[in-house]
Design an enzyme around this catalytic site. Structure first.
Site, PDB file in Angstrom:
ATOM      1  N   HIS A  32      -8.915  -5.088  17.058  1.00  0.00           N
ATOM      2  CA  HIS A  32      -8.932  -3.689  16.616  1.00  0.00           C
ATOM      3  C   HIS A  32     -10.320  -3.423  16.033  1.00  0.00           C
ATOM      4  O   HIS A  32     -10.526  -3.390  14.823  1.00  0.00           O
ATOM      5  CB  HIS A  32      -7.840  -3.455  15.568  1.00  0.00           C
ATOM      6  N   ASN A  76     -10.183  -9.099   1.835  1.00  0.00           N
ATOM      7  CA  ASN A  76      -8.853  -8.756   2.328  1.00  0.00           C
ATOM      8  C   ASN A  76      -8.082  -9.995   2.775  1.00  0.00           C
ATOM      9  O   ASN A  76      -6.852 -10.035   2.688  1.00  0.00           O
ATOM     10  CB  ASN A  76      -8.956  -7.754   3.480  1.00  0.00           C
ATOM     11  N   GLY A 127      -3.506  -3.249   7.523  1.00  0.00           N
ATOM     12  CA  GLY A 127      -4.759  -3.333   6.781  1.00  0.00           C
ATOM     13  C   GLY A 127      -5.829  -4.079   7.550  1.00  0.00           C
ATOM     14  O   GLY A 127      -5.581  -5.154   8.102  1.00  0.00           O
ATOM     15  N   GLY A 187       0.833  -1.205   0.000  1.00  0.00           N
ATOM     16  CA  GLY A 187       0.000   0.000   0.000  1.00  0.00           C
ATOM     17  C   GLY A 187       0.861   1.246   0.000  1.00  0.00           C
ATOM     18  O   GLY A 187       0.507   2.275   0.584  1.00  0.00           O
ATOM     19  N   ALA A 188       2.009   1.171  -0.665  1.00  0.00           N
ATOM     20  CA  ALA A 188       3.026   2.213  -0.556  1.00  0.00           C
ATOM     21  C   ALA A 188       2.640   3.516  -1.231  1.00  0.00           C
ATOM     22  O   ALA A 188       3.286   4.539  -1.007  1.00  0.00           O
ATOM     23  CB  ALA A 188       4.347   1.706  -1.133  1.00  0.00           C
ATOM     24  N   ASP A 226      -4.666   2.722  18.864  1.00  0.00           N
ATOM     25  CA  ASP A 226      -5.657   2.637  19.934  1.00  0.00           C
ATOM     26  C   ASP A 226      -5.015   2.942  21.287  1.00  0.00           C
ATOM     27  O   ASP A 226      -5.584   3.661  22.121  1.00  0.00           O
ATOM     28  CB  ASP A 226      -6.281   1.235  19.963  1.00  0.00           C
TER      29      ASP A 226
END
Length: 437
Positions: free
Chosen positions: A276, A194, A219, A99-100, A248
């Site tokens: 998460h 995903n 992700g 995801g750069a 968090d």
């Protein structure tokens, strides 16, 4: 319920790896040449007196032509021996980022290249993974910005869209890229979509990465994505996989500091338990404020039991309402914090939160899931779970709820972790944190 337990030497720098070196690797790590190999751009300094030998490239794919093996200043061949033979350079650390071309990476990459993460004397190689052919041009732009920033520690930049190419020999893998939850998309659908991405990346890491690679999954849903990734990388220690819950933790520290009217550095021993998601458990029972138990400093029990958790969970959504965009900068900072907690010794008596594999945990949490728990590190990239914590009935009830959610998510992705065929997913409630939809 209560739980209490006791408590290199100098050498020329060489960064570019040619196809001949890969062909010499053991058979286990070899993989047929990808049809996307043409679209990997490698930018490196070659520390040798010999003329740089460019790897012969196959024909262009999908009309992309004219790309060279190297990019800009990173293509230049330097003789570093004369200048550096009296200096003790550390071995270059190789870091892959998926995801750069995204917003989080836009903030993170420059922190990595500047030395803020691994230290001011640690040379670094960045290997940037895009998600598709369309992202390749954006990655070129990212490489240009890194080049123009003149970071002396940045020794290599390579970009590509094939994880088997980009993950070659990496020592850290920061897996940020994932599909966001779109309108009308159920959490079960997101888990499957995903999950397939992280299954593929786990297989690639297993095939070509360093055998002790450290993997941080950002992700979402990051806990279950981390589980999928580690299950598809059986030759890499399961302990090396982390799901990011540091943002968090940082948000929880901020709220305690505001309530107690102290600065952030007075907050320690903050734990995020669980997933998460909105079932996460910010732990005020073990948190300390200026060395004292948080409940001794903040006497407002109702606030601790009700508003504290809700405020932490809704922080991202409130930020979007104010700013009109997601929390990419603070997420990048939390990734930096998470890595630094592993490469620097944990201060005496303190700990940090990370989503890690539960096998062998001392708390009674179900095994074979990735669950955020309190960790300590000696600064070697490894960690140990903290045992000197108290888990009262209030915490335990909420921990079990988050555990149940993660077990349900695990059943949804059984087909991706080698535990049966795809079946009806029982995860129906949308527990994604606001701002991460």
């Amino acid at each position: 319920m209560a739980f209490m337990a006791p408590s290199s030497s100098s050498r020329p720098l060489q960064f570019h790896e040619h196809a001949s070196a890969r062909r010499a690797a053991p058979a286990l790590l070899r993989r047929p040449r990808s049809r996307w190999r043409r679209n990997q751009l490698v930018c490196s300094l070659e520390a040798t007196n010999r003329q740089a030998v460019q790897e012969e490239r196959p024909a262009a794919v999908n009309g992309v032509a004219g790309r060279t093996d190297c990019y800009g200043v990173f293509c230049t061949t330097y003789d570093l021996r004369a200048d550096e033979e009296t200096k003790a350079w550390k071995k270059v650390v190789s870091v892959a980022v998926s995801g750069a071309a995204g917003m989080i990476s836009n903030h993170l990459l420059f922190k990595l290249a500047s030395g803020q993460v691994f230290g001011p004397d640690q040379p670094i190689a960045l290997k940037l993974l895009g998600s598709s052919q369309r992202s390749f041009q954006k990655l070129e732009g990212v490489a240009m910005e890194l080049e123009d920033s003149l970071y002396p520690l940045l020794r290599e930049v390579s970009i590509g869209i094939d994880p088997y190419e980009v993950f070659q020999d990496v020592e850290w893998a920061l897996l940020i890229g994932a599909k966001p939850q779109g309108p009308g998309m159920e959490r079960a659908d997101l888990l499957n979509i995903n999950g397939q991405i992280f299954a593929q990346q786990g297989k690639a890491l297993n095939a070509v990465a360093s055998r002790n690679v450290k993997v941080l999954v950002v992700g979402n849903p990051c806990n279950t994505n981390a589980l999928i990734c580690l299950k598809n990388a059986p030759e890499i220690p399961s302990k090396n996989f982390h799901a990011l819950t540091r943002l968090d933790e940082n948000r929880a520290k901020c709220q305690l500091a505001l309530k107690a009217s102290v600065f952030y550095d007075k907050i320690s021993n903050m734990t995020i338990w669980g997933n998460h998601s909105t079932t996460q458990v910010p732990d005020f029972v073990n948190a300390r404020i200026d060395g004292k138990p948080a409940r001794q400093v903040i006497r407002d029990t109702k606030w601790l039991h009700e508003e504290f958790t809700k405020t932490v969970q809704k922080r991202g959504g409130e930020l979007i309402q104010k700013r009109g965009r997601s929390s990419a900068p603070s997420t990048a900072v939390s990734i930096v914090d998470a890595i630094r907690s592993l490469v620097n010794p944990t201060p005496e008596g303190d700990w940090f939160s990370s989503g890690v594999y539960t096998n062998g945990n001392p708390y009674g949490i179900a095994e074979d899931i990735v669950f955020s728990m309190p960790c300590r590190s000696k600064g070697d990239g490894d960690y140990e779970l903290v045992t000197d914590v108290t888990i009262d009935d209030f915490l335990w009830e909420r921990i079990k709820k988050s555990e149940a959610e993660l077990l349900a998510e695990k059943r949804c992705v059984g087909h991706l972790i080698g535990e049966g065929e795809e079946e009806l997913c029982e995860v129906t409630e949308d527990t994604m944190l606001p701002g991460e939809q």
